[in-house]
Design a protein around this motif. Structure first.
Motif, PDB file in Angstrom:
ATOM      1  N   TYR A 107       0.824  -1.204   0.000  1.00  0.00           N
ATOM      2  CA  TYR A 107       0.000   0.000   0.000  1.00  0.00           C
ATOM      3  C   TYR A 107       0.865   1.264   0.000  1.00  0.00           C
ATOM      4  CZ  TYR A 107      -4.059  -2.884   1.372  1.00  0.00           C
ATOM      5  OH  TYR A 107      -5.074  -3.805   1.424  1.00  0.00           O
ATOM      6  N   ALA A 108       1.906   1.263   0.816  1.00  0.00           N
ATOM      7  CA  ALA A 108       2.739   2.461   0.962  1.00  0.00           C
ATOM      8  C   ALA A 108       3.442   2.817  -0.338  1.00  0.00           C
ATOM      9  CB  ALA A 108       3.768   2.253   2.077  1.00  0.00           C
ATOM     10  N   HIS A 109       3.996   1.821  -1.018  1.00  0.00           N
ATOM     11  CA  HIS A 109       4.683   2.093  -2.270  1.00  0.00           C
ATOM     12  C   HIS A 109       3.717   2.558  -3.348  1.00  0.00           C
ATOM     13  CE1 HIS A 109       8.943   0.755  -1.779  1.00  0.00           C
ATOM     14  NE2 HIS A 109       8.418   0.377  -0.631  1.00  0.00           N
ATOM     15  N   SER A 110       2.564   1.947  -3.379  1.00  0.00           N
ATOM     16  CA  SER A 110       1.558   2.372  -4.344  1.00  0.00           C
ATOM     17  C   SER A 110       1.143   3.815  -4.074  1.00  0.00           C
ATOM     18  CB  SER A 110       0.339   1.445  -4.270  1.00  0.00           C
ATOM     19  OG  SER A 110      -0.626   1.812  -5.228  1.00  0.00           O
ATOM     20  N   ALA A 111       0.988   4.165  -2.805  1.00  0.00           N
ATOM     21  CA  ALA A 111       0.622   5.541  -2.448  1.00  0.00           C
ATOM     22  C   ALA A 111       1.677   6.529  -2.917  1.00  0.00           C
ATOM     23  CB  ALA A 111       0.419   5.652  -0.942  1.00  0.00           C
ATOM     24  N   LEU A 112       2.939   6.228  -2.676  1.00  0.00           N
ATOM     25  CA  LEU A 112       4.006   7.134  -3.110  1.00  0.00           C
ATOM     26  C   LEU A 112       4.022   7.282  -4.623  1.00  0.00           C
ATOM     27  CD1 LEU A 112       6.994   6.195  -0.773  1.00  0.00           C
ATOM     28  CD2 LEU A 112       5.669   8.301  -0.749  1.00  0.00           C
ATOM     29  N   GLY A 113       3.785   6.181  -5.318  1.00  0.00           N
ATOM     30  CA  GLY A 113       3.740   6.251  -6.772  1.00  0.00           C
ATOM     31  C   GLY A 113       2.643   7.169  -7.267  1.00  0.00           C
ATOM     32  N   MET A 114       1.481   7.080  -6.632  1.00  0.00           N
ATOM     33  CA  MET A 114       0.377   7.933  -7.039  1.00  0.00           C
ATOM     34  C   MET A 114       0.648   9.400  -6.710  1.00  0.00           C
ATOM     35  SD  MET A 114      -1.649   5.943  -8.600  1.00  0.00           S
ATOM     36  CE  MET A 114      -0.121   5.142  -9.111  1.00  0.00           C
ATOM     37  N   MET A 115       1.340   9.659  -5.621  1.00  0.00           N
ATOM     38  CA  MET A 115       1.729  11.038  -5.311  1.00  0.00           C
ATOM     39  C   MET A 115       2.662  11.575  -6.395  1.00  0.00           C
ATOM     40  SD  MET A 115       1.684  13.762  -3.521  1.00  0.00           S
ATOM     41  CE  MET A 115       0.877  13.347  -1.971  1.00  0.00           C
ATOM     42  N   GLY A 116       3.612  10.754  -6.828  1.00  0.00           N
ATOM     43  CA  GLY A 116       4.527  11.175  -7.879  1.00  0.00           C
ATOM     44  C   GLY A 116       3.825  11.472  -9.193  1.00  0.00           C
ATOM     45  N   LEU A 117       2.702  10.792  -9.430  1.00  0.00           N
ATOM     46  CA  LEU A 117       1.910  11.017 -10.645  1.00  0.00           C
ATOM     47  C   LEU A 117       0.880  12.130 -10.475  1.00  0.00           C
ATOM     48  CD1 LEU A 117       1.190   7.365 -11.811  1.00  0.00           C
ATOM     49  CD2 LEU A 117       2.417   9.095 -13.123  1.00  0.00           C
ATOM     50  N   ASN A 118       0.886  12.742  -9.295  1.00  0.00           N
ATOM     51  CA  ASN A 118      -0.099  13.781  -8.967  1.00  0.00           C
ATOM     52  C   ASN A 118      -1.519  13.244  -8.955  1.00  0.00           C
ATOM     53  OD1 ASN A 118       1.950  15.783  -8.783  1.00  0.00           O
ATOM     54  ND2 ASN A 118       1.887  16.064 -11.001  1.00  0.00           N
ATOM     55  N   GLN A 119      -1.652  11.959  -8.677  1.00  0.00           N
ATOM     56  CA  GLN A 119      -2.963  11.341  -8.545  1.00  0.00           C
ATOM     57  C   GLN A 119      -3.337  11.370  -7.060  1.00  0.00           C
ATOM     58  OE1 GLN A 119      -4.885  10.204 -11.144  1.00  0.00           O
ATOM     59  NE2 GLN A 119      -3.326  10.997 -12.530  1.00  0.00           N
ATOM     60  N   TYR A 120      -3.736  12.552  -6.610  1.00  0.00           N
ATOM     61  CA  TYR A 120      -3.873  12.766  -5.175  1.00  0.00           C
ATOM     62  C   TYR A 120      -5.003  11.950  -4.556  1.00  0.00           C
ATOM     63  CZ  TYR A 120      -0.745  16.613  -6.258  1.00  0.00           C
ATOM     64  OH  TYR A 120       0.321  17.352  -6.706  1.00  0.00           O
ATOM     65  N   ALA A 121      -6.096  11.764  -5.262  1.00  0.00           N
ATOM     66  CA  ALA A 121      -7.205  10.992  -4.707  1.00  0.00           C
ATOM     67  C   ALA A 121      -6.794   9.541  -4.478  1.00  0.00           C
ATOM     68  CB  ALA A 121      -8.419  11.071  -5.629  1.00  0.00           C
ATOM     69  N   VAL A 122      -6.074   8.969  -5.452  1.00  0.00           N
ATOM     70  CA  VAL A 122      -5.624   7.585  -5.305  1.00  0.00           C
ATOM     71  C   VAL A 122      -4.538   7.499  -4.233  1.00  0.00           C
ATOM     72  CG1 VAL A 122      -4.799   5.533  -6.497  1.00  0.00           C
ATOM     73  CG2 VAL A 122      -6.153   7.224  -7.733  1.00  0.00           C
ATOM     74  N   PHE A 123      -3.683   8.522  -4.171  1.00  0.00           N
ATOM     75  CA  PHE A 123      -2.700   8.565  -3.088  1.00  0.00           C
ATOM     76  C   PHE A 123      -3.394   8.490  -1.739  1.00  0.00           C
ATOM     77  CE2 PHE A 123      -1.047  11.372   0.231  1.00  0.00           C
ATOM     78  CZ  PHE A 123       0.085  10.662   0.589  1.00  0.00           C
ATOM     79  N   GLU A 124      -4.430   9.317  -1.556  1.00  0.00           N
ATOM     80  CA  GLU A 124      -5.150   9.334  -0.285  1.00  0.00           C
ATOM     81  C   GLU A 124      -5.729   7.958   0.026  1.00  0.00           C
ATOM     82  OE1 GLU A 124      -5.699  11.588   2.048  1.00  0.00           O
ATOM     83  OE2 GLU A 124      -4.788  13.374   1.158  1.00  0.00           O
ATOM     84  N   GLU A 125      -6.299   7.327  -0.985  1.00  0.00           N
ATOM     85  CA  GLU A 125      -6.911   6.015  -0.794  1.00  0.00           C
ATOM     86  C   GLU A 125      -5.884   4.990  -0.327  1.00  0.00           C
ATOM     87  OE1 GLU A 125      -9.069   2.488  -3.441  1.00  0.00           O
ATOM     88  OE2 GLU A 125      -8.627   4.436  -4.343  1.00  0.00           O
ATOM     89  N   MET A 126      -4.755   4.922  -1.029  1.00  0.00           N
ATOM     90  CA  MET A 126      -3.740   3.929  -0.691  1.00  0.00           C
ATOM     91  C   MET A 126      -3.040   4.269   0.613  1.00  0.00           C
ATOM     92  SD  MET A 126      -4.346   1.880  -3.084  1.00  0.00           S
ATOM     93  CE  MET A 126      -3.068   0.664  -2.853  1.00  0.00           C
TER      94      MET A 126
END
Length: 255
Positions: A69-88
Motif C-alpha cells: 500500500y505504501a509504495h503504491s501511495a508514493l507512486g500515485m503522489m509522484g503522478l499527482n494522482q492525489y485521490a488515489v494517493f489518499e486512498e492507498m
C-alpha cells in the motif's frame, strides 16, 4: 519512457533476485511477497498494467500488507494522482503501527508527512532509513524517486541514483532513471552513459530503447531518436511508434 519510469524508480531497479535489495516487510505470506516482487519487476520495465495487477494480488493475499500500500501511495503522489494517493495511504495508515517493522514505521512517517503537505520534507525519513539500512539498495531507490518526482531536487536524485547503481550494478532500471536525473541537471554525457548501460543490461527491453530515444530527442539528434523509438516499437512498446512520428515532424520542420 519518463512518465511511466517514475514507478520504476519507486518499485525497484533490479531483476529482483537478491533478497538484500529490499527493505524488510512484515507480511508472513510468501505468495503476497512474491506478487510484490512481481510488481517491482513489472514496474521496472514500465509495464504498469502488470504492476497494478500484481499489487492487487499481493494485498488480496495479505490485506494488511503495509509496504504494498505504501509504495503504491508514493507512486500515485509522484503522478499527482492525489485521490488515489489518499486512498492507498489511508489503507496503509489503517494498519496498526504495532504490526510494523522499523523500516515500515519510517515509511509510515513519510505517508503522514505527505498527507499533511504534498511537498513535505521527507529528508528526515530517509536519513532514518540510510542510518538503519545503509547498504540496502531500495533505500536509494526511494530517495531517487522522492527527490526526482516529489521534491524536484534533481541533484539529490542523481546522488541517490549513483549510490543505487553502486550497490546494485546489475539492476538495469536503476540506470534508466539515473539517466533521466542526469538530463535534468544538464549532464547529457552521463545521461547517455546511463542509458547505454540500461540497454546493455536489458537488450530485449523496449523501455531501454524508448529512453535512449528520448535522450537523442533532447540533444536534437532526431534521426537517432527515431531509430531508437522504432526499435522500442519493434519490441512491443506501441507508444514509441507515436513518439517516432512526432520526431519525424520535428525533422520535417527543421528542413
Amino acid at each position: 519512457m519518463k512518465n511511466l519510469s517514475l514507478l520504476i524508480l519507486l518499485f525497484g531497479f533490479q531483476a529482483v533476485q537478491a533478497q538484500g535489495y529490499y527493505l524488510p516487510v512484515s507480511t508472513d505470506s510468501d505468495a503476497a511477497k512474491q506478487y510484490y516482487h512481481d510488481a517491482i519487476n513489472s514496474a521496472q520495465n514500465a509495464n504498469i498494467r502488470a504492476y497494478h495487477e500484481s499489487i492487487k494480488k499481493a494485498v488480496k493475499e495479505d490485506p494488511e500488507f503495509f509496504m504494498a500500500y505504501a509504495h503504491s501511495a508514493l507512486g500515485m503522489m509522484g503522478l499527482n494522482q492525489y485521490a488515489v494517493f489518499e486512498e492507498m495511504a489511508d489503507k496503509a495508515l489503517a494498519i496498526p503501527e504495532s504490526q510494523l517493522n522499523p523500516a515500515e514505521k519510517s515509511m509510515r512517517k513519510a505517508l503522514e508527512i505527505l498527507k499533511s503537505d504534498a511537498k513535505g520534507d521527507l529528508s528526515p525519513v530517509f536519513s532514518e532509513l540510510v542510518t538503519a539500512y545503509p547498504n540496502v539498495p531500495q533505500v536509494y531507490d526511494l530517495g531517487l524517486f522522492v527527490n526526482y518526482w516529489i521534491n524536484n531536487n534533481y541533484q539529490a536524485a542523481v546522488e541517490n541514483g549513483k549510490k543505487l547503481v553502486k550497490l546494485n550494478p546489475k539492476g538495469e532500471g536503476g540506470y534508466n532513471m539515473l539517466g533521466y536525473a542526469h538530463m535534468k541537471v544538464g549532464d547529457m554525457k552521463s545521461a547517455k552513459s546511463a542509458f547505454k548501460k540500461y540497454i546493455k543490461l536489458a537488450p530485449n527491453e523496449a523501455n531501454a530503447f524508448d529512453s535512449m530515444g528520448e535522450y537523442y530527442m533532447n540533444v536534437k539528434d532526431y534521426k537517432k531518436s527515431v531509430q531508437y523509438y522504432e526499435k522500442a516499437a519493434e519490441l512491443g512498446m506501441e507508444v514509441s511508434r507515436e513518439r517516432a512520428e512526432e520526431v519525424r515532424l520535428l525533422i520535417s520542420a527543421s528542413k
